[in-house]
Design a protein around this motif. Sequence first.
Motif, PDB file in Angstrom:
ATOM      1  N   GLU A  89       0.867  -1.182   0.000  1.00 20.54           N
ATOM      2  CA  GLU A  89       0.000   0.000   0.000  1.00 20.54           C
ATOM      3  C   GLU A  89       0.903   1.230   0.000  1.00 20.54           C
ATOM      4  O   GLU A  89       1.873   1.294   0.748  1.00 20.54           O
ATOM      5  CB  GLU A  89      -0.870  -0.008   1.258  1.00 20.54           C
ATOM      6  N   HIS A 110      -2.573   0.460  -4.196  1.00 21.79           N
ATOM      7  CA  HIS A 110      -2.033  -0.849  -3.834  1.00 21.79           C
ATOM      8  C   HIS A 110      -1.240  -1.412  -5.013  1.00 21.79           C
ATOM      9  O   HIS A 110      -1.671  -1.289  -6.158  1.00 21.79           O
ATOM     10  CB  HIS A 110      -3.168  -1.804  -3.470  1.00 21.79           C
ATOM     11  N   LEU A 116      -4.772  -7.970  -0.377  1.00 25.52           N
ATOM     12  CA  LEU A 116      -5.454  -6.682  -0.535  1.00 25.52           C
ATOM     13  C   LEU A 116      -6.611  -6.557   0.452  1.00 25.52           C
ATOM     14  O   LEU A 116      -6.806  -5.528   1.087  1.00 25.52           O
ATOM     15  CB  LEU A 116      -5.954  -6.527  -1.976  1.00 25.52           C
ATOM     16  N   HIS A 135      -6.313  -5.189   4.007  1.00 29.06           N
ATOM     17  CA  HIS A 135      -6.380  -3.741   4.185  1.00 29.06           C
ATOM     18  C   HIS A 135      -7.785  -3.213   3.924  1.00 29.06           C
ATOM     19  O   HIS A 135      -8.380  -2.553   4.766  1.00 29.06           O
ATOM     20  CB  HIS A 135      -5.383  -3.032   3.256  1.00 29.06           C
TER      21      HIS A 135
END
Length: 103
Positions: free
Chosen positions: A4, A91, A59, A62
């Motif tokens: 990120e 990302h 992913l 997050h």
Amino acid sequence: MILERAELSVRPGQEQAFERAFRSATGIISTVPGFAGLALTRCLERESVYLLLVRWERLEDHTEGFRGSAGYQQWRELLHHFYDPFPVVEHFAPVLTAGHPVP
């Protein structure tokens, strides 16, 4: 592994308060499942600008896990009032590495 990236523009004169708040906020994010580490760096040319790099296993760790948690509400309260403008978060997935990985 997902990286990120967020460029954080902090209101001028608030840098030290932001850094103190961010140190507190690391205790929140570090407990989230899938969190794999972070690095906060300060720009040398623009002293109110920081680069945040956070490593996540997936992913969704997050976007769903952290952002959907009560801890994220604490994170927002600690940090979001420092930003002007609000950061764009992106990302990235690995393509190639050489030497020592960042971060």
